[in-house]
Design a protein around this motif. Structure first.
Motif, PDB file in Angstrom:
ATOM      1  N   LEU A  43     -10.337   2.626   6.870  1.00 32.83           N
ATOM      2  CA  LEU A  43     -10.768   2.262   5.524  1.00 32.83           C
ATOM      3  C   LEU A  43     -10.558   0.769   5.303  1.00 32.83           C
ATOM      4  O   LEU A  43      -9.536   0.205   5.681  1.00 32.83           O
ATOM      5  CB  LEU A  43      -9.972   3.041   4.468  1.00 32.83           C
ATOM      6  CG  LEU A  43     -10.290   4.519   4.302  1.00 32.83           C
ATOM      7  CD1 LEU A  43      -9.318   5.147   3.302  1.00 32.83           C
ATOM      8  CD2 LEU A  43     -11.714   4.712   3.813  1.00 32.83           C
ATOM      9  N   THR A  44     -11.548   0.149   4.671  1.00 35.23           N
ATOM     10  CA  THR A  44     -11.395  -1.277   4.352  1.00 35.23           C
ATOM     11  C   THR A  44     -10.457  -1.399   3.170  1.00 35.23           C
ATOM     12  O   THR A  44     -10.403  -0.536   2.301  1.00 35.23           O
ATOM     13  CB  THR A  44     -12.763  -1.905   3.998  1.00 35.23           C
ATOM     14  OG1 THR A  44     -13.363  -1.147   2.969  1.00 35.23           O
ATOM     15  CG2 THR A  44     -13.660  -1.960   5.208  1.00 35.23           C
ATOM     16  N   GLY A  45      -9.703  -2.419   3.173  1.00 30.23           N
ATOM     17  CA  GLY A  45      -8.772  -2.659   2.093  1.00 30.23           C
ATOM     18  C   GLY A  45      -7.412  -2.020   2.304  1.00 30.23           C
ATOM     19  O   GLY A  45      -6.568  -2.069   1.410  1.00 30.23           O
ATOM     20  N   THR A  46      -7.160  -1.424   3.474  1.00 27.88           N
ATOM     21  CA  THR A  46      -5.854  -0.837   3.736  1.00 27.88           C
ATOM     22  C   THR A  46      -4.883  -1.981   4.020  1.00 27.88           C
ATOM     23  O   THR A  46      -5.154  -2.833   4.866  1.00 27.88           O
ATOM     24  CB  THR A  46      -5.917   0.101   4.952  1.00 27.88           C
ATOM     25  OG1 THR A  46      -6.911   1.094   4.727  1.00 27.88           O
ATOM     26  CG2 THR A  46      -4.580   0.782   5.186  1.00 27.88           C
ATOM     27  N   PRO A  47      -3.764  -2.044   3.291  1.00 27.09           N
ATOM     28  CA  PRO A  47      -2.815  -3.143   3.495  1.00 27.09           C
ATOM     29  C   PRO A  47      -2.287  -3.157   4.933  1.00 27.09           C
ATOM     30  O   PRO A  47      -2.089  -2.098   5.539  1.00 27.09           O
ATOM     31  CB  PRO A  47      -1.685  -2.829   2.516  1.00 27.09           C
ATOM     32  CG  PRO A  47      -2.233  -1.832   1.553  1.00 27.09           C
ATOM     33  CD  PRO A  47      -3.344  -1.134   2.248  1.00 27.09           C
ATOM     34  N   PRO A  48      -2.064  -4.379   5.485  1.00 31.95           N
ATOM     35  CA  PRO A  48      -1.590  -4.504   6.866  1.00 31.95           C
ATOM     36  C   PRO A  48      -0.269  -3.755   7.114  1.00 31.95           C
ATOM     37  O   PRO A  48      -0.068  -3.186   8.190  1.00 31.95           O
ATOM     38  CB  PRO A  48      -1.407  -6.003   7.071  1.00 31.95           C
ATOM     39  CG  PRO A  48      -2.185  -6.655   5.995  1.00 31.95           C
ATOM     40  CD  PRO A  48      -2.312  -5.670   4.875  1.00 31.95           C
ATOM     41  N   ASP A  49       0.626  -3.739   6.110  1.00 30.56           N
ATOM     42  CA  ASP A  49       1.888  -3.004   6.277  1.00 30.56           C
ATOM     43  C   ASP A  49       1.614  -1.511   6.476  1.00 30.56           C
ATOM     44  O   ASP A  49       2.268  -0.843   7.286  1.00 30.56           O
ATOM     45  CB  ASP A  49       2.790  -3.183   5.047  1.00 30.56           C
ATOM     46  CG  ASP A  49       3.305  -4.617   4.918  1.00 30.56           C
ATOM     47  OD1 ASP A  49       3.189  -5.370   5.905  1.00 30.56           O
ATOM     48  OD2 ASP A  49       3.812  -4.947   3.838  1.00 30.56           O
ATOM     49  N   SER A  50       0.648  -1.015   5.741  1.00 28.31           N
ATOM     50  CA  SER A  50       0.306   0.402   5.836  1.00 28.31           C
ATOM     51  C   SER A  50      -0.324   0.722   7.188  1.00 28.31           C
ATOM     52  O   SER A  50      -0.095   1.786   7.764  1.00 28.31           O
ATOM     53  CB  SER A  50      -0.666   0.798   4.723  1.00 28.31           C
ATOM     54  OG  SER A  50      -0.065   0.646   3.463  1.00 28.31           O
ATOM     55  N   ILE A  51      -1.121  -0.215   7.706  1.00 29.48           N
ATOM     56  CA  ILE A  51      -1.767  -0.001   9.008  1.00 29.48           C
ATOM     57  C   ILE A  51      -0.703   0.142  10.090  1.00 29.48           C
ATOM     58  O   ILE A  51      -0.807   1.007  10.968  1.00 29.48           O
ATOM     59  CB  ILE A  51      -2.767  -1.134   9.331  1.00 29.48           C
ATOM     60  CG1 ILE A  51      -3.962  -1.011   8.398  1.00 29.48           C
ATOM     61  CG2 ILE A  51      -3.199  -1.087  10.791  1.00 29.48           C
ATOM     62  CD1 ILE A  51      -4.996  -2.100   8.549  1.00 29.48           C
ATOM     63  N   GLU A  52       0.347  -0.681  10.017  1.00 27.92           N
ATOM     64  CA  GLU A  52       1.425  -0.600  11.000  1.00 27.92           C
ATOM     65  C   GLU A  52       2.148   0.746  10.897  1.00 27.92           C
ATOM     66  O   GLU A  52       2.462   1.373  11.906  1.00 27.92           O
ATOM     67  CB  GLU A  52       2.415  -1.767  10.793  1.00 27.92           C
ATOM     68  CG  GLU A  52       3.414  -1.947  11.907  1.00 27.92           C
ATOM     69  CD  GLU A  52       2.759  -2.193  13.271  1.00 27.92           C
ATOM     70  OE1 GLU A  52       3.289  -1.638  14.263  1.00 27.92           O
ATOM     71  OE2 GLU A  52       1.730  -2.879  13.348  1.00 27.92           O
ATOM     72  N   LEU A  53       2.394   1.209   9.678  1.00 28.75           N
ATOM     73  CA  LEU A  53       3.033   2.511   9.482  1.00 28.75           C
ATOM     74  C   LEU A  53       2.138   3.639   9.998  1.00 28.75           C
ATOM     75  O   LEU A  53       2.603   4.601  10.613  1.00 28.75           O
ATOM     76  CB  LEU A  53       3.339   2.738   7.995  1.00 28.75           C
ATOM     77  CG  LEU A  53       4.438   1.865   7.390  1.00 28.75           C
ATOM     78  CD1 LEU A  53       4.522   2.064   5.881  1.00 28.75           C
ATOM     79  CD2 LEU A  53       5.781   2.183   8.033  1.00 28.75           C
ATOM     80  N   LEU A  54       0.834   3.500   9.767  1.00 28.38           N
ATOM     81  CA  LEU A  54      -0.108   4.517  10.250  1.00 28.38           C
ATOM     82  C   LEU A  54      -0.142   4.546  11.780  1.00 28.38           C
ATOM     83  O   LEU A  54      -0.251   5.617  12.383  1.00 28.38           O
ATOM     84  CB  LEU A  54      -1.507   4.263   9.685  1.00 28.38           C
ATOM     85  CG  LEU A  54      -1.676   4.550   8.190  1.00 28.38           C
ATOM     86  CD1 LEU A  54      -3.010   4.013   7.679  1.00 28.38           C
ATOM     87  CD2 LEU A  54      -1.556   6.034   7.920  1.00 28.38           C
ATOM     88  N   LYS A  55      -0.045   3.351  12.424  1.00 31.99           N
ATOM     89  CA  LYS A  55      -0.006   3.312  13.898  1.00 31.99           C
ATOM     90  C   LYS A  55       1.232   4.052  14.419  1.00 31.99           C
ATOM     91  O   LYS A  55       1.153   4.791  15.398  1.00 31.99           O
ATOM     92  CB  LYS A  55       0.002   1.860  14.392  1.00 31.99           C
ATOM     93  CG  LYS A  55      -1.330   1.180  14.360  1.00 31.99           C
ATOM     94  CD  LYS A  55      -1.213  -0.247  14.911  1.00 31.99           C
ATOM     95  CE  LYS A  55      -2.546  -0.972  14.814  1.00 31.99           C
ATOM     96  NZ  LYS A  55      -2.454  -2.356  15.279  1.00 31.99           N
ATOM     97  N   ASN A  56       2.380   3.821  13.744  1.00 32.05           N
ATOM     98  CA  ASN A  56       3.620   4.517  14.148  1.00 32.05           C
ATOM     99  C   ASN A  56       3.493   6.031  13.963  1.00 32.05           C
ATOM    100  O   ASN A  56       3.930   6.814  14.816  1.00 32.05           O
ATOM    101  CB  ASN A  56       4.816   3.991  13.349  1.00 32.05           C
ATOM    102  CG  ASN A  56       5.182   2.572  13.740  1.00 32.05           C
ATOM    103  OD1 ASN A  56       4.835   2.121  14.829  1.00 32.05           O
ATOM    104  ND2 ASN A  56       5.854   1.866  12.857  1.00 32.05           N
ATOM    105  N   ALA A  57       2.886   6.444  12.851  1.00 31.08           N
ATOM    106  CA  ALA A  57       2.689   7.875  12.589  1.00 31.08           C
ATOM    107  C   ALA A  57       1.743   8.473  13.642  1.00 31.08           C
ATOM    108  O   ALA A  57       1.967   9.583  14.132  1.00 31.08           O
ATOM    109  CB  ALA A  57       2.129   8.096  11.186  1.00 31.08           C
TER     110      ALA A  57
END
Length: 176
Positions: A146-160
């Motif tokens: 999704l566009t607009g996903t904060p970079p911090d959230s992207i890192e958490l999503l990668k870990n998940a």
């Protein structure tokens, strides 16, 4: 066995099975010889049911109980009784088989069935868990794109996603 439940004849097979010689058991009560103390009342009740004074008692009967060797070893036996009349007295012929091997095999079959049931259960759980992980990974992947996903959230999503993939690999090992 005579109508007083005393041994009349003791063959060589009985000697090998119970380790008593014929001289040791002839004219002695069968229950005190081959039935362990812990099972004598059961053996006595069963032998009383087999009524030697009644002609209906002539039909063969088979029961399972415990035998008792001279050295005190208890073991499962199958006893087949059949009555016959000699003169005016009833006698009983008893055929006794050691069923230890059969009992052991029955336990092994039961154990194998339990393991098979456990395998089916764990396989079903692993499949369900695998399906849940697939849904989780799909949603994580959609949110990351999704566009607009904060970079911090992207890192958490990668870990998940990494953790979910490890769980998926573990689930695959369980299925294997």
């Amino acid at each position: 066995i005579d109508n007083n439940r005393n041994v009349v004849y003791w063959n060589p097979a009985a000697e090998r099975l119970f380790h008593y010689t014929a001289q040791e058991v002839v004219d002695k009560p069968i229950t005190s010889i081959i039935s362990p103390p812990s099972h004598q009342s059961t053996f006595t009740k069963l032998s009383r049911k087999f009524n030697l004074s009644d002609t209906e008692g002539t039909e063969a009967k088979t029961i399972e109980l415990y035998g008792y060797k001279k050295d005190g070893t208890e073991f499962p036996v199958e006893v087949s009784f059949s009555a016959f009349k000699k003169g005016d007295q009833w006698h009983t012929v008893g055929i006794i088989r050691d069923i230890s091997a059969r009992r052991m095999m029955e336990k092994e079959v039961l154990r194998a069935n339990k393991f098979e049931s456990l395998g089916v259960l764990s396989s079903g759980i692993a499949h369900d868990f695998n399906n849940l992980l697939t849904a989780i990974l799909g949603n994580i992947n959609l949110v990351r794109k999704l566009t607009g996903t904060p970079p911090d959230s992207i890192e958490l999503l990668k870990n998940a996603e990494k953790a979910a993939r490890r769980a998926k690999a573990l689930t695959q090992q369980l299925l294997t």
